[in-house]
Scaffold this motif. Structure first.
Motif, PDB file in Angstrom:
ATOM      1  N   GLY A 109      56.075  21.422  33.563  1.00 12.00           N
ATOM      2  CA  GLY A 109      55.626  20.475  34.663  1.00 12.00           C
ATOM      3  C   GLY A 109      56.109  20.601  35.894  1.00 12.00           C
ATOM      4  O   GLY A 109      57.287  21.224  36.319  1.00 12.00           O
ATOM      5  N   PRO A 110      55.694  19.665  36.917  1.00  7.40           N
ATOM      6  CA  PRO A 110      56.261  19.455  37.980  1.00  7.40           C
ATOM      7  C   PRO A 110      57.909  18.864  38.380  1.00  7.40           C
ATOM      8  O   PRO A 110      58.538  19.032  39.081  1.00  7.40           O
ATOM      9  N   ALA A 111      58.402  18.506  37.113  1.00 11.68           N
ATOM     10  CA  ALA A 111      59.613  18.051  36.890  1.00 11.68           C
ATOM     11  C   ALA A 111      60.761  19.230  36.388  1.00 11.68           C
ATOM     12  O   ALA A 111      61.675  18.692  36.121  1.00 11.68           O
ATOM     13  N   TRP A 112      60.299  20.423  36.709  1.00 11.55           N
ATOM     14  CA  TRP A 112      61.189  21.447  35.857  1.00 11.55           C
ATOM     15  C   TRP A 112      62.307  21.750  36.523  1.00 11.55           C
ATOM     16  O   TRP A 112      63.260  22.551  36.051  1.00 11.55           O
ATOM     17  N   ASN A 113      62.601  20.988  37.691  1.00 10.57           N
ATOM     18  CA  ASN A 113      63.906  21.397  38.262  1.00 10.57           C
ATOM     19  C   ASN A 113      65.006  20.231  37.686  1.00 10.57           C
ATOM     20  O   ASN A 113      66.160  20.329  38.157  1.00 10.57           O
ATOM     21  N   LEU A 114      64.714  19.206  36.968  1.00  7.07           N
ATOM     22  CA  LEU A 114      65.662  18.184  36.613  1.00  7.07           C
ATOM     23  C   LEU A 114      66.599  18.775  35.607  1.00  7.07           C
ATOM     24  O   LEU A 114      67.819  18.698  35.965  1.00  7.07           O
ATOM     25  N   PRO A 115      66.103  19.455  34.324  1.00  9.39           N
ATOM     26  CA  PRO A 115      67.250  19.799  33.533  1.00  9.39           C
ATOM     27  C   PRO A 115      68.135  20.948  34.010  1.00  9.39           C
ATOM     28  O   PRO A 115      69.265  21.215  33.551  1.00  9.39           O
ATOM     29  N   LEU A 116      67.444  21.790  34.713  1.00  2.63           N
ATOM     30  CA  LEU A 116      68.052  22.965  35.285  1.00  2.63           C
ATOM     31  C   LEU A 116      68.091  22.645  36.904  1.00  2.63           C
ATOM     32  O   LEU A 116      67.184  23.242  37.656  1.00  2.63           O
TER      33      LEU A 116
END
Length: 494
Positions: free
Chosen positions: A172-179
């Motif tokens: 989803g759109p928060a895909w940059n948070l853990p990576l």
């Protein structure tokens, strides 16, 4: 061909068709496989295209983590049968326009070290899953209808929860948070390119999470001599148990086939409807014909005089190279494909098998395997798009090219009837279509005709050289058609 009528007929000799055939033959049934092409193997064929003497090319798939990791192939055990698989030290690489490439080593800690400041988040993402990789494999490659055997204890359930959380984080759109670093983001997104679809998305995230995990477990191996070696082992086992393969045998209707108690089709959903036209229930016929195709790939096979001159020489340590640049650049290119536009810089996959298998080099020349993502049924010649994309990260590459052969998406089905319009996934692949392949039914493999089953990648679990669709369909045929409830052993004979 057997003198007696077969008990079961399989249409299509791709990995799933051969997995079904081997399973049925191991149960003591007479099996015949019919293949439309003059050569066997479907998406796992290796052929001499006449580009240079002695040079062979893998026609679709070239690198095969699932040929070791899938439950079907784990039991069939290719290595115990003598098949040699090379496992590169670097599973895959992601080059950039500037600076060093991101590398995914077979060893997780080497990957973490190479990633520098971004390394700890890669370890956090994949490290906890490596203790019990089978849990993730069964979740990903199960039939989506039964409880995977690894999920029958608390540890398995906890591990699946961890796998699911990571998958969801990249869907989803928060895909940059853990990576959060460009190198980890792009390294993961490159693996997503093994599914052709919108980024981010559930199907691309699921595939990337599994394949990236396997890169640090079994690695990403390739068979010495090419993908055909996998099929040859399956054919040898089939014939050793009384089965046969008939080539140059296009099947237009079930009436073209010998009488049998079971028919298993390693075909597209559309071809399944055609073969059982006039016999299949109307509701199933409509559902199969309404199963939409996915986005497409276009392929270019090259003969080159030297290894690819990557700007970052470390890229040459990788068995697979994903070309597309940053996560944002790849997502933009895939959005164009989904919208039906040809990207100016399409996502490409590249593999040089000679780097790890010297037998592929002949008289100083070597094959180079490439394809790029394009809109469905795109008629454009992909050659210049792929060459420019390789040159982007490997200046001077064009000077190494000796010969090439290209296959636009619109002509992919001429080499493999299942690849309609260049859709190498054999039907659209989304979160919904992970379960409803090719239709919304609890009995996805059944074709509504007694003894008839679909066993291709148009059924669960997903596209790939894993044999699972064929294995699942064959087990249903054994149980429901022949009263054989025990799955036959697939291990090599002593």
């Amino acid at each position: 061909m057997r003198s007696a009528p077969p008990d079961a007929v399989v249409v299509g000799s791709g990995p799933n068709g051969m997995a079904a055939a081997v399973t049925l033959a191991r149960a003591g049934l007479g099996v015949e496989v019919f293949e439309a092409q003059p050569s066997i193997g479907g998406g796992a064929r290796t052929l001499d295209l006449g580009l240079a003497p002695g040079i062979t090319h893998d026609m679709c798939s070239a690198v095969h983590p699932l040929a070791i990791a899938s439950p079907f192939f784990e039991e069939f055990d290719l290595r115990a049968r003598g098949l040699e698989l090379t496992v590169p030290e670097v599973s895959y690489a992601q080059p950039f326009d500037d600076g060093p490439a991101a590398l995914a080593f077979h060893d997780l800690e080497q990957t973490v070290e190479r990633l520098g400041a971004a390394g700890p988040e890669w370890r956090r993402f994949f490290g906890p899953l490596l203790g019990r990789v089978d849990d993730s494999i069964w979740l990903s490659l199960g039939d989506k209808r039964s409880l995977p055997p690894t999920l029958r204890d608390l540890h398995g359930l906890a591990n699946i929860a961890r796998f699911g959380a990571r998958l969801l984080s990249q869907a989803g759109p928060a895909w940059n948070l853990p990576l959060s670093h460009e190198h980890t983001q792009s390294l993961f997104t490159g693996v997503s390119s093994h599914v052709i679809g919108r980024l981010p998305g559930m199907a691309t995230a699921a595939t990337a999470t599994l394949l990236a995990l396997l890169a640090h477990d079994v690695g990403w191996p390739s068979p010495v001599g090419g993908s055909q070696a996998i099929i040859d082992e399956l054919v040898d086992d089939l014939e050793a148990h009384g089965g046969a393969v008939i080539t140059d045998a296009r099947i237009d209707h079930v009436s073209d086939l010998p009488s049998a108690s079971a028919y298993l089709l390693d075909t597209s959903a559309l071809d399944a409807a055609r073969i059982f036209s006039g016999v299949m229930p109307a509701r199933i016929d409509r559902a199969l014909k309404g199963f939409k195709q996915g986005n497409a790939a276009a392929k270019v096979d090259l003969v080159v005089s030297d290894p690819v001159p990557w700007r970052d020489p470390e890229v040459s340590r990788a068995g697979t190279v994903h070309l597309g640049g940053t996560r944002g650049q790849m997502a933009a290119a895939e959005a164009d494909v989904v919208a039906g536009r040809m990207p100016r810089q399409p996502v490409c996959l590249v593999s040089d098998p000679t780097l790890f298998d010297p037998t592929r080099e002949v008289d100083g020349l070597r094959p180079l395997w490439t394809y790029c993502h394009v809109p469905f049924d795109c008629p454009l010649d992909p050659t210049e798009y792929i060459i420019r994309q390789i040159e982007r990260f490997a200046p001077g590459f064009r000077d190494t090219i000796v010969a090439h052969s290209s296959v636009p998406a619109s002509r992919m089905a001429k080499h493999n009837q299942n690849h309609v319009g260049g859709d190498i996934g054999n039907g659209g692949f989304s979160f919904y279509r992970m379960f409803a392949r090719p239709r919304s039914s609890w009995h996805n493999y059944d074709l509504g005709v007694p003894g008839a089953y679909l066993c291709s990648s148009a059924t669960p679990p997903a596209p790939g050289v894993h044999g699972m669709s064929g294995w699942f369909a064959a087990r249903r045929a054994l149980r429901n058609r022949f009263g054989i409830s025990r799955t036959p052993c697939l291990a090599p004979s002593l």
